[in-house]
Write a protein that holds these residues in place. Structure first.
Motif, mmCIF file in Angstrom:
data_model
loop_
_atom_site.group_PDB
_atom_site.id
_atom_site.type_symbol
_atom_site.label_atom_id
_atom_site.label_comp_id
_atom_site.label_asym_id
_atom_site.label_seq_id
_atom_site.Cartn_x
_atom_site.Cartn_y
_atom_site.Cartn_z
ATOM 1 N N ARG A 1 -22.700 -7.563 0.256
ATOM 2 C CA ARG A 1 -22.693 -6.395 0.778
ATOM 3 C C ARG A 1 -21.939 -5.443 -0.156
ATOM 4 O O ARG A 1 -21.160 -4.535 0.075
ATOM 5 C CB ARG A 1 -21.799 -6.308 2.093
ATOM 6 N N LEU A 2 -22.526 -5.501 -1.325
ATOM 7 C CA LEU A 2 -21.835 -4.797 -2.667
ATOM 8 C C LEU A 2 -21.785 -3.091 -2.250
ATOM 9 O O LEU A 2 -20.815 -2.477 -2.689
ATOM 10 C CB LEU A 2 -22.706 -5.167 -4.061
ATOM 11 N N PRO A 3 -22.941 -2.580 -1.893
ATOM 12 C CA PRO A 3 -22.851 -1.072 -1.618
ATOM 13 C C PRO A 3 -21.660 -0.717 -0.775
ATOM 14 O O PRO A 3 -21.195 0.347 -0.896
ATOM 15 C CB PRO A 3 -24.225 -0.766 -0.939
ATOM 16 N N TYR A 4 -21.403 -1.545 0.119
ATOM 17 C CA TYR A 4 -20.265 -1.138 1.166
ATOM 18 C C TYR A 4 -18.977 -1.397 0.460
ATOM 19 O O TYR A 4 -18.136 -0.347 0.590
ATOM 20 C CB TYR A 4 -20.163 -2.450 2.555
ATOM 21 N N ILE A 5 -18.867 -2.494 -0.373
ATOM 22 C CA ILE A 5 -17.738 -2.638 -1.332
ATOM 23 C C ILE A 5 -17.418 -1.173 -2.159
ATOM 24 O O ILE A 5 -16.428 -0.417 -2.195
ATOM 25 C CB ILE A 5 -17.628 -3.849 -1.993
ATOM 26 N N ILE A 6 -18.478 -0.743 -2.815
ATOM 27 C CA ILE A 6 -18.537 0.452 -3.642
ATOM 28 C C ILE A 6 -18.158 1.487 -2.727
ATOM 29 O O ILE A 6 -17.058 2.525 -3.029
ATOM 30 C CB ILE A 6 -19.876 0.751 -4.339
ATOM 31 N N ASP A 7 -18.855 1.743 -1.657
ATOM 32 C CA ASP A 7 -18.476 2.988 -0.652
ATOM 33 C C ASP A 7 -16.906 3.015 -0.350
ATOM 34 O O ASP A 7 -16.314 4.087 -0.657
ATOM 35 C CB ASP A 7 -19.298 2.515 0.546
ATOM 36 N N ASN A 8 -16.373 1.887 0.024
ATOM 37 C CA ASN A 8 -15.236 1.584 0.268
ATOM 38 C C ASN A 8 -14.220 2.030 -0.551
ATOM 39 O O ASN A 8 -13.011 2.811 -0.533
ATOM 40 C CB ASN A 8 -14.914 0.427 1.069
ATOM 41 N N LEU A 9 -14.279 1.380 -1.989
ATOM 42 C CA LEU A 9 -13.423 1.518 -3.067
ATOM 43 C C LEU A 9 -13.377 2.995 -3.806
ATOM 44 O O LEU A 9 -12.361 3.663 -3.815
ATOM 45 C CB LEU A 9 -13.926 0.833 -4.006
ATOM 46 N N PHE B 1 -11.929 -20.340 7.265
ATOM 47 C CA PHE B 1 -11.106 -19.541 6.358
ATOM 48 C C PHE B 1 -9.548 -20.413 6.829
ATOM 49 O O PHE B 1 -9.217 -20.373 8.004
ATOM 50 C CB PHE B 1 -10.828 -18.056 6.744
ATOM 51 N N MET B 2 -8.791 -20.517 5.896
ATOM 52 C CA MET B 2 -7.254 -20.832 6.071
ATOM 53 C C MET B 2 -6.588 -19.470 6.441
ATOM 54 O O MET B 2 -7.254 -18.382 6.358
ATOM 55 C CB MET B 2 -6.730 -21.502 4.878
ATOM 56 N N PRO B 3 -5.563 -19.727 7.181
ATOM 57 C CA PRO B 3 -4.732 -18.378 7.737
ATOM 58 C C PRO B 3 -4.378 -17.051 6.583
ATOM 59 O O PRO B 3 -4.557 -16.195 6.919
ATOM 60 C CB PRO B 3 -3.320 -18.855 7.902
ATOM 61 N N GLU B 4 -4.312 -17.391 5.328
ATOM 62 C CA GLU B 4 -4.233 -16.368 4.208
ATOM 63 C C GLU B 4 -5.634 -16.002 3.530
ATOM 64 O O GLU B 4 -5.618 -15.251 2.642
ATOM 65 C CB GLU B 4 -3.122 -16.677 3.415
ATOM 66 N N GLY B 5 -6.706 -16.503 3.973
ATOM 67 C CA GLY B 5 -7.930 -16.467 3.226
ATOM 68 C C GLY B 5 -8.882 -15.439 3.956
ATOM 69 O O GLY B 5 -10.139 -15.968 4.210
ATOM 70 N N LEU B 6 -8.534 -14.540 4.648
ATOM 71 C CA LEU B 6 -9.818 -13.975 5.538
ATOM 72 C C LEU B 6 -10.501 -12.910 4.537
ATOM 73 O O LEU B 6 -10.019 -12.675 3.486
ATOM 74 C CB LEU B 6 -8.777 -12.657 6.402
ATOM 75 N N PRO B 7 -11.775 -12.743 5.040
ATOM 76 C CA PRO B 7 -12.674 -12.007 4.346
ATOM 77 C C PRO B 7 -12.166 -10.506 4.039
ATOM 78 O O PRO B 7 -11.509 -9.842 4.649
ATOM 79 C CB PRO B 7 -13.960 -11.917 5.139
ATOM 80 N N THR B 8 -12.598 -10.085 2.911
ATOM 81 C CA THR B 8 -12.094 -8.502 2.455
ATOM 82 C C THR B 8 -12.644 -7.760 3.417
ATOM 83 O O THR B 8 -13.975 -7.837 3.738
ATOM 84 C CB THR B 8 -12.667 -8.371 1.041
ATOM 85 N N PRO B 9 -11.771 -6.712 3.663
ATOM 86 C CA PRO B 9 -12.254 -5.629 4.790
ATOM 87 C C PRO B 9 -13.343 -4.689 3.874
ATOM 88 O O PRO B 9 -13.792 -3.762 4.577
ATOM 89 C CB PRO B 9 -11.049 -5.023 5.114
ATOM 90 N N LEU B 10 -13.035 -4.612 2.846
ATOM 91 C CA LEU B 10 -14.097 -3.690 1.873
ATOM 92 C C LEU B 10 -15.382 -4.243 1.887
ATOM 93 O O LEU B 10 -16.326 -3.356 1.724
ATOM 94 C CB LEU B 10 -13.720 -4.026 0.468
ATOM 95 N N SER B 11 -15.853 -5.128 2.422
ATOM 96 C CA SER B 11 -17.306 -5.564 2.785
ATOM 97 C C SER B 11 -17.868 -4.942 4.057
ATOM 98 O O SER B 11 -19.203 -5.403 4.267
ATOM 99 C CB SER B 11 -17.576 -6.854 2.747
ATOM 100 N N ASP C 1 -13.962 -11.641 -3.834
ATOM 101 C CA ASP C 1 -12.968 -11.538 -4.936
ATOM 102 C C ASP C 1 -13.618 -10.532 -5.966
ATOM 103 O O ASP C 1 -12.794 -9.920 -6.800
ATOM 104 C CB ASP C 1 -13.060 -12.710 -5.899
ATOM 105 N N LEU C 2 -14.956 -10.102 -5.582
ATOM 106 C CA LEU C 2 -15.340 -8.948 -6.681
ATOM 107 C C LEU C 2 -14.894 -7.720 -6.871
ATOM 108 O O LEU C 2 -14.636 -7.184 -7.748
ATOM 109 C CB LEU C 2 -16.899 -8.895 -6.176
ATOM 110 N N TRP C 3 -14.024 -7.354 -5.670
ATOM 111 C CA TRP C 3 -13.501 -5.906 -5.803
ATOM 112 C C TRP C 3 -12.360 -5.821 -6.729
ATOM 113 O O TRP C 3 -12.377 -4.843 -7.423
ATOM 114 C CB TRP C 3 -13.010 -5.616 -4.335
ATOM 115 N N ARG C 4 -11.935 -7.151 -7.035
ATOM 116 C CA ARG C 4 -10.940 -6.910 -8.255
ATOM 117 C C ARG C 4 -11.304 -6.877 -9.529
ATOM 118 O O ARG C 4 -10.779 -5.965 -10.256
ATOM 119 C CB ARG C 4 -10.241 -8.408 -8.053
ATOM 120 N N GLY C 5 -12.515 -7.291 -9.674
ATOM 121 C CA GLY C 5 -13.110 -7.025 -11.177
ATOM 122 C C GLY C 5 -13.650 -5.376 -11.237
ATOM 123 O O GLY C 5 -13.442 -5.129 -12.264
#
Length: 346
Positions: A167-175, A101-111, A335-339
């Protein structure tokens, strides 16, 4: 200078990041060449490392600050992982890539699975395909969110990968926990393995399997809203060929799937445009909400741009995004959380 380069590689790991410059380093008698998202892998021109000192080789690339990229070294047709980069990931095709990852490209914490966040329940089911899909049995993973009220459903093509790799279920849980979306249920349908391309190539038999087997299972096991009273309230999601199939599903069944999330859709195969280009030009626009995204470092970028423009020209509402990454599940995950938020936000 070469000594400093080696020391930095040993202490910081590679690639070395200086602003928007990424430096790849190799120590040895003979340099490999470098391929990755930035070369379109084996289909593009490899990056050649240049000698900077005895048994020291390096290559520099300018990379956007928010990029996520995967790569590998190649030598005599053999894949070599980067000895200075311990970060590796399966590529989904039986091989291993390095990534960074570049410095501004960290993985989403939502996963991530967060402490104190109510978790939904995932159950595994095996459906008799009855010749509607490849193989005798097909796995479907159902996710029930941690709520009591009826919910819309998202059907997910390549469901096993969205479950484990995205890790889609975690993304949904967090959102849900953050109050950003309405509660959603998931039906994550495993693909057909070697038959995947046939099943996702705008295949109506796949849709009959969905209608006759997957949706009844989901309705039986999940607390879903009544789709007959709320037509088009369900969504469909997929990536690559699954992204093509997601849009095709919405175009063919808009009374059920009124929301489409297509990630890096394979709308063209080589120089052949699939039938979705024809479908969107036939008659009045279907009642669909469409969200699309694609990486700027992948070969499907151009067909996604064309599809977005074609949809908008035909009168479809489309949210379209490009991001600095390639064709892989970490990029789709991040990127999926945005959609999901765009189509189901509150």
């Amino acid at each position: 200078m070469a000594g400093d380069l080696l020391k930095r590689a040993q202490t910081e790991g590679t690639p070395l990041i200086d602003g928007d410059e990424a430096t790849f380093v190799w120590h040895g008698k003979k340099p490999p060449h470098l391929i990755g998202d930035f070369t379109n892998w084996e289909d593009g021109e490899p990056v050649r490392l240049v000698r900077v000192a005895q048994q020291m080789w390096a290559a520099k690339l300018n990379v956007p600050q928010d990029a996520y990229l995967e790569y590998i070294f190649m030598q005599d047709d053999a894949r070599l992982t980067d000895p200075f980069n311990p970060r590796t990931i399966p590529n989904g095709m039986g091989k291993i890539n390095n990534y960074f990852f570049m410095p501004e490209g960290l993985p989403t914490p939502l996963s991530r699975r967060e402490t104190g966040v109510a978790r939904g329940t995932v159950t595994t089911h095996r459906i008799d395909t009855d010749d509607r899909a490849a193989g005798r049995l097909r796995k479907v993973y159902l996710y029930q969110p941690p709520v009591h009220e009826p919910c819309p459903l998202i059907v997910v093509w390549d469901g096993q990968d969205y479950l484990r790799r995205a890790r889609l279920p975690y993304i949904i849980d967090n959102l849900i926990a953050q109050g950003r979306i309405q509660p959603l249920a998931l039906a994550m349908v495993a693909n057909g393995g070697q038959a995947r391309l046939l099943e996702y190539g705008c295949n109506d038999i796949t849709l009959t399997f969905l209608i006759e087997y997957v949706l009844p299972l989901a309705s039986q096991c999940l607390n879903l809203i009544d789709i007959t009273r709320s037509p088009g309230s369900f969504a469909v999601l997929g990536a690559s060929m699954g992204g093509l199939m997601a849009l095709y599903t919405g175009l063919r069944l808009p009374h059920i799937f009124g929301k489409v999330l297509s990630q890096s859709g394979a709308f063209s195969i080589e120089d052949y445009d699939t039938v979705v280009y024809d479908l969107i030009q036939m008659g009045e626009p279907k009642p669909l909400q469409i969200w699309m995204d694609v990486g700027k470092f992948e070969e499907l970028l151009e067909t996604n741009r064309r599809m977005s423009q074609a949809l908008q020209a035909a009168g479809y509402p489309v949210i379209y995004r490009e991001y600095n990454a390639g064709h892989n599940y970490p990029a789709w995950r991040d990127d999926l959380w945005r959609g999901i938020e765009a189509l189901f936000g509150i």
